[in-house]
Design a protein around this motif. Sequence first.
Motif, PDB file in Angstrom:
ATOM      1  N   GLY A 145       0.815  -1.208   0.000  1.00 27.59           N
ATOM      2  CA  GLY A 145       0.000   0.000   0.000  1.00 27.59           C
ATOM      3  C   GLY A 145       0.848   1.257   0.000  1.00 27.59           C
ATOM      4  O   GLY A 145       2.037   1.242  -0.344  1.00 27.59           O
ATOM      5  N   GLU A 146       0.253   2.365   0.393  1.00 26.44           N
ATOM      6  CA  GLU A 146       0.955   3.645   0.442  1.00 26.44           C
ATOM      7  C   GLU A 146       1.756   3.794   1.737  1.00 26.44           C
ATOM      8  O   GLU A 146       2.766   4.495   1.779  1.00 26.44           O
ATOM      9  CB  GLU A 146      -0.058   4.779   0.292  1.00 26.44           C
ATOM     10  CG  GLU A 146      -0.706   4.818  -1.085  1.00 26.44           C
ATOM     11  CD  GLU A 146      -1.870   5.786  -1.153  1.00 26.44           C
ATOM     12  OE1 GLU A 146      -1.764   6.878  -0.575  1.00 26.44           O
ATOM     13  OE2 GLU A 146      -2.882   5.448  -1.787  1.00 26.44           O
TER      14      GLU A 146
ATOM     15  N   GLY B 115      -4.998   4.436  -0.562  1.00 26.76           N
ATOM     16  CA  GLY B 115      -6.043   5.422  -0.846  1.00 26.76           C
ATOM     17  C   GLY B 115      -6.892   5.672   0.377  1.00 26.76           C
ATOM     18  O   GLY B 115      -6.404   6.027   1.457  1.00 26.76           O
ATOM     19  N   ASN B 116      -8.188   5.440   0.233  1.00 27.18           N
ATOM     20  CA  ASN B 116      -9.136   5.670   1.328  1.00 27.18           C
ATOM     21  C   ASN B 116      -9.568   4.374   2.003  1.00 27.18           C
ATOM     22  O   ASN B 116     -10.625   4.310   2.637  1.00 27.18           O
ATOM     23  CB  ASN B 116     -10.372   6.407   0.805  1.00 27.18           C
ATOM     24  CG  ASN B 116     -11.037   5.685  -0.351  1.00 27.18           C
ATOM     25  OD1 ASN B 116     -10.384   5.334  -1.331  1.00 27.18           O
ATOM     26  ND2 ASN B 116     -12.335   5.461  -0.255  1.00 27.18           N
ATOM     27  N   VAL B 117      -8.751   3.329   1.859  1.00 30.84           N
ATOM     28  CA  VAL B 117      -9.061   2.016   2.447  1.00 30.84           C
ATOM     29  C   VAL B 117      -7.949   1.580   3.398  1.00 30.84           C
ATOM     30  O   VAL B 117      -6.764   1.712   3.087  1.00 30.84           O
ATOM     31  CB  VAL B 117      -9.244   0.948   1.345  1.00 30.84           C
ATOM     32  CG1 VAL B 117      -9.460  -0.432   1.961  1.00 30.84           C
ATOM     33  CG2 VAL B 117     -10.417   1.310   0.436  1.00 30.84           C
ATOM     34  N   VAL B 118      -8.361   1.051   4.550  1.00 29.88           N
ATOM     35  CA  VAL B 118      -7.419   0.505   5.525  1.00 29.88           C
ATOM     36  C   VAL B 118      -7.559  -1.015   5.521  1.00 29.88           C
ATOM     37  O   VAL B 118      -8.659  -1.552   5.614  1.00 29.88           O
ATOM     38  CB  VAL B 118      -7.687   1.043   6.946  1.00 29.88           C
ATOM     39  CG1 VAL B 118      -6.791   0.339   7.972  1.00 29.88           C
ATOM     40  CG2 VAL B 118      -7.434   2.551   7.000  1.00 29.88           C
ATOM     41  N   VAL B 119      -6.435  -1.695   5.382  1.00 32.27           N
ATOM     42  CA  VAL B 119      -6.394  -3.162   5.392  1.00 32.27           C
ATOM     43  C   VAL B 119      -5.668  -3.613   6.652  1.00 32.27           C
ATOM     44  O   VAL B 119      -4.541  -3.183   6.905  1.00 32.27           O
ATOM     45  CB  VAL B 119      -5.665  -3.715   4.145  1.00 32.27           C
ATOM     46  CG1 VAL B 119      -5.632  -5.238   4.189  1.00 32.27           C
ATOM     47  CG2 VAL B 119      -6.345  -3.231   2.870  1.00 32.27           C
ATOM     48  N   THR B 120      -6.323  -4.480   7.435  1.00 31.16           N
ATOM     49  CA  THR B 120      -5.713  -5.017   8.649  1.00 31.16           C
ATOM     50  C   THR B 120      -5.667  -6.536   8.535  1.00 31.16           C
ATOM     51  O   THR B 120      -6.708  -7.183   8.422  1.00 31.16           O
ATOM     52  CB  THR B 120      -6.517  -4.616   9.902  1.00 31.16           C
ATOM     53  OG1 THR B 120      -6.632  -3.187   9.955  1.00 31.16           O
ATOM     54  CG2 THR B 120      -5.837  -5.110  11.163  1.00 31.16           C
TER      55      THR B 120
ATOM     56  N   ALA C 227      -0.883  -9.794   3.017  1.00 28.59           N
ATOM     57  CA  ALA C 227      -1.267  -8.380   3.059  1.00 28.59           C
ATOM     58  C   ALA C 227      -1.090  -7.723   1.690  1.00 28.59           C
ATOM     59  O   ALA C 227      -1.914  -6.904   1.268  1.00 28.59           O
ATOM     60  CB  ALA C 227      -0.452  -7.641   4.109  1.00 28.59           C
ATOM     61  N   LYS C 228      -0.026  -8.075   0.978  1.00 23.55           N
ATOM     62  CA  LYS C 228       0.200  -7.533  -0.366  1.00 23.55           C
ATOM     63  C   LYS C 228      -0.939  -7.918  -1.304  1.00 23.55           C
ATOM     64  O   LYS C 228      -1.412  -7.114  -2.102  1.00 23.55           O
ATOM     65  CB  LYS C 228       1.533  -8.029  -0.919  1.00 23.55           C
ATOM     66  CG  LYS C 228       2.762  -7.405  -0.268  1.00 23.55           C
ATOM     67  CD  LYS C 228       4.040  -7.953  -0.874  1.00 23.55           C
ATOM     68  CE  LYS C 228       5.272  -7.341  -0.220  1.00 23.55           C
ATOM     69  NZ  LYS C 228       6.536  -7.893  -0.790  1.00 23.55           N
ATOM     70  N   GLU C 229      -1.382  -9.170  -1.199  1.00 21.08           N
ATOM     71  CA  GLU C 229      -2.485  -9.628  -2.046  1.00 21.08           C
ATOM     72  C   GLU C 229      -3.779  -8.902  -1.690  1.00 21.08           C
ATOM     73  O   GLU C 229      -4.563  -8.532  -2.585  1.00 21.08           O
ATOM     74  CB  GLU C 229      -2.666 -11.136  -1.886  1.00 21.08           C
ATOM     75  CG  GLU C 229      -1.518 -11.956  -2.457  1.00 21.08           C
ATOM     76  CD  GLU C 229      -1.776 -13.455  -2.381  1.00 21.08           C
ATOM     77  OE1 GLU C 229      -2.862 -13.851  -1.916  1.00 21.08           O
ATOM     78  OE2 GLU C 229      -0.893 -14.228  -2.788  1.00 21.08           O
TER      79      GLU C 229
ATOM     80  N   VAL D 231      -4.139  -5.878  -0.411  1.00 18.48           N
ATOM     81  CA  VAL D 231      -4.064  -4.494  -0.890  1.00 18.48           C
ATOM     82  C   VAL D 231      -4.272  -4.441  -2.404  1.00 18.48           C
ATOM     83  O   VAL D 231      -4.987  -3.578  -2.919  1.00 18.48           O
ATOM     84  CB  VAL D 231      -2.704  -3.865  -0.510  1.00 18.48           C
ATOM     85  CG1 VAL D 231      -2.505  -2.542  -1.244  1.00 18.48           C
ATOM     86  CG2 VAL D 231      -2.632  -3.629   0.997  1.00 18.48           C
ATOM     87  N   ALA D 232      -3.660  -5.373  -3.120  1.00 10.65           N
ATOM     88  CA  ALA D 232      -3.815  -5.421  -4.578  1.00 10.65           C
ATOM     89  C   ALA D 232      -5.261  -5.689  -4.963  1.00 10.65           C
ATOM     90  O   ALA D 232      -5.751  -5.195  -5.993  1.00 10.65           O
ATOM     91  CB  ALA D 232      -2.905  -6.492  -5.162  1.00 10.65           C
ATOM     92  N   ALA D 233      -5.970  -6.463  -4.151  1.00 11.78           N
ATOM     93  CA  ALA D 233      -7.367  -6.795  -4.439  1.00 11.78           C
ATOM     94  C   ALA D 233      -8.261  -5.555  -4.415  1.00 11.78           C
ATOM     95  O   ALA D 233      -9.277  -5.503  -5.120  1.00 11.78           O
ATOM     96  CB  ALA D 233      -7.876  -7.826  -3.429  1.00 11.78           C
ATOM     97  N   VAL D 234      -7.887  -4.554  -3.625  1.00 11.25           N
ATOM     98  CA  VAL D 234      -8.675  -3.312  -3.560  1.00 11.25           C
ATOM     99  C   VAL D 234      -8.650  -2.610  -4.912  1.00 11.25           C
ATOM    100  O   VAL D 234      -9.684  -2.184  -5.435  1.00 11.25           O
ATOM    101  CB  VAL D 234      -8.145  -2.376  -2.455  1.00 11.25           C
ATOM    102  CG1 VAL D 234      -8.912  -1.053  -2.467  1.00 11.25           C
ATOM    103  CG2 VAL D 234      -8.259  -3.033  -1.086  1.00 11.25           C
ATOM    104  N   ALA D 235      -7.458  -2.487  -5.489  1.00 13.06           N
ATOM    105  CA  ALA D 235      -7.322  -1.833  -6.798  1.00 13.06           C
ATOM    106  C   ALA D 235      -8.056  -2.627  -7.874  1.00 13.06           C
ATOM    107  O   ALA D 235      -8.731  -2.059  -8.736  1.00 13.06           O
ATOM    108  CB  ALA D 235      -5.848  -1.689  -7.152  1.00 13.06           C
ATOM    109  N   THR D 236      -7.946  -3.951  -7.823  1.00 16.18           N
ATOM    110  CA  THR D 236      -8.613  -4.806  -8.815  1.00 16.18           C
ATOM    111  C   THR D 236     -10.124  -4.649  -8.754  1.00 16.18           C
ATOM    112  O   THR D 236     -10.800  -4.604  -9.792  1.00 16.18           O
ATOM    113  CB  THR D 236      -8.240  -6.279  -8.575  1.00 16.18           C
ATOM    114  OG1 THR D 236      -6.817  -6.434  -8.677  1.00 16.18           O
ATOM    115  CG2 THR D 236      -8.908  -7.176  -9.601  1.00 16.18           C
TER     116      THR D 236
END
Length: 293
Positions: A166-167, A193-198, A225-227, A229-234
């Motif tokens: 993520g960022e 972006g505007n999403v938090v992944v825990t 965690a990388k997967e 975060v990538a799923a958000v963009a997809t």
Amino acid sequence: MHRSAPRLTRILACAAVPVMLVVAGCSSDSDGEKDKASSSSPAPEATKSEAMVAAARFAELPDPCKSITASTAKSLVPAAKDKNGTPGRSSDTAARGSCSWNGLDDNGIKGSQYRWLDVGFTRFGSDQSLGSGADRAGDDLTKQIAKAKAAEGAKKLDAAPVSGIGETATRITYDLDKTGEDFKYATIVARTGNVVVTLTYNGAGYAGAKTPSADDIQKGAEKAAKEAVAAVATANESKKVGASPEPSGKASDNATKKATDKAAGKAAGKTIEKASLTSSAKPSAKSSAKDAK
């Protein structure tokens, strides 16, 4: 002497007229300048419109149970009770969602290995009174990191930034005694972006089995965690500007151009056909001369 008095009065009255006109003229110019200055002065700060907050980058969340690939979920939790994951409850799946995998891999006399993997998403929209979605997500990121650090009974607690997720992202690791066993924990809190992944991954060895290494647990958490975060963009790819249909005005212009070209082609064809017929109907100059002989 008596006759000169009225004459003097008339002279003074006439002399006063230009003075009054000048004064009136100056007064008029002064008022005009005041009006002009008033109209050109900047509007009060109170009347200026408030600056708009930035639009939220992501409008959708991925399916939490599909945000981690099947192969990764299987490698991290080999004996998951449900290989497809167990979705968490949410009253608003567009704003928050979660999924978890857990299971005990029984190796008989060699003991058993227990693993738990959990991923959660929280999306924040932009609000004029609350701020941009990214800023609100940043605030929540700080809260989630503090929450992970406050795990009751945590030992060997360590927190550090981690790149490539993520960022911005932070990794929190610690040990925890639970159910009489030593557990290794790793939590990754990231913002995109505007999403938090825990994401949390933990494990322990049962019945004499070896405790998993902190390094393995940490690497597993980062990979998942990388997967996530990538799923958000997809999940938001269809929302990109490039995927929008062609504006109606442009489509109309193209249609008009095609129709015009088609009409021009037909007209040109008719002209050529007419010229051909005319040419065939009239004998050439050489043919006429030959016939005359």
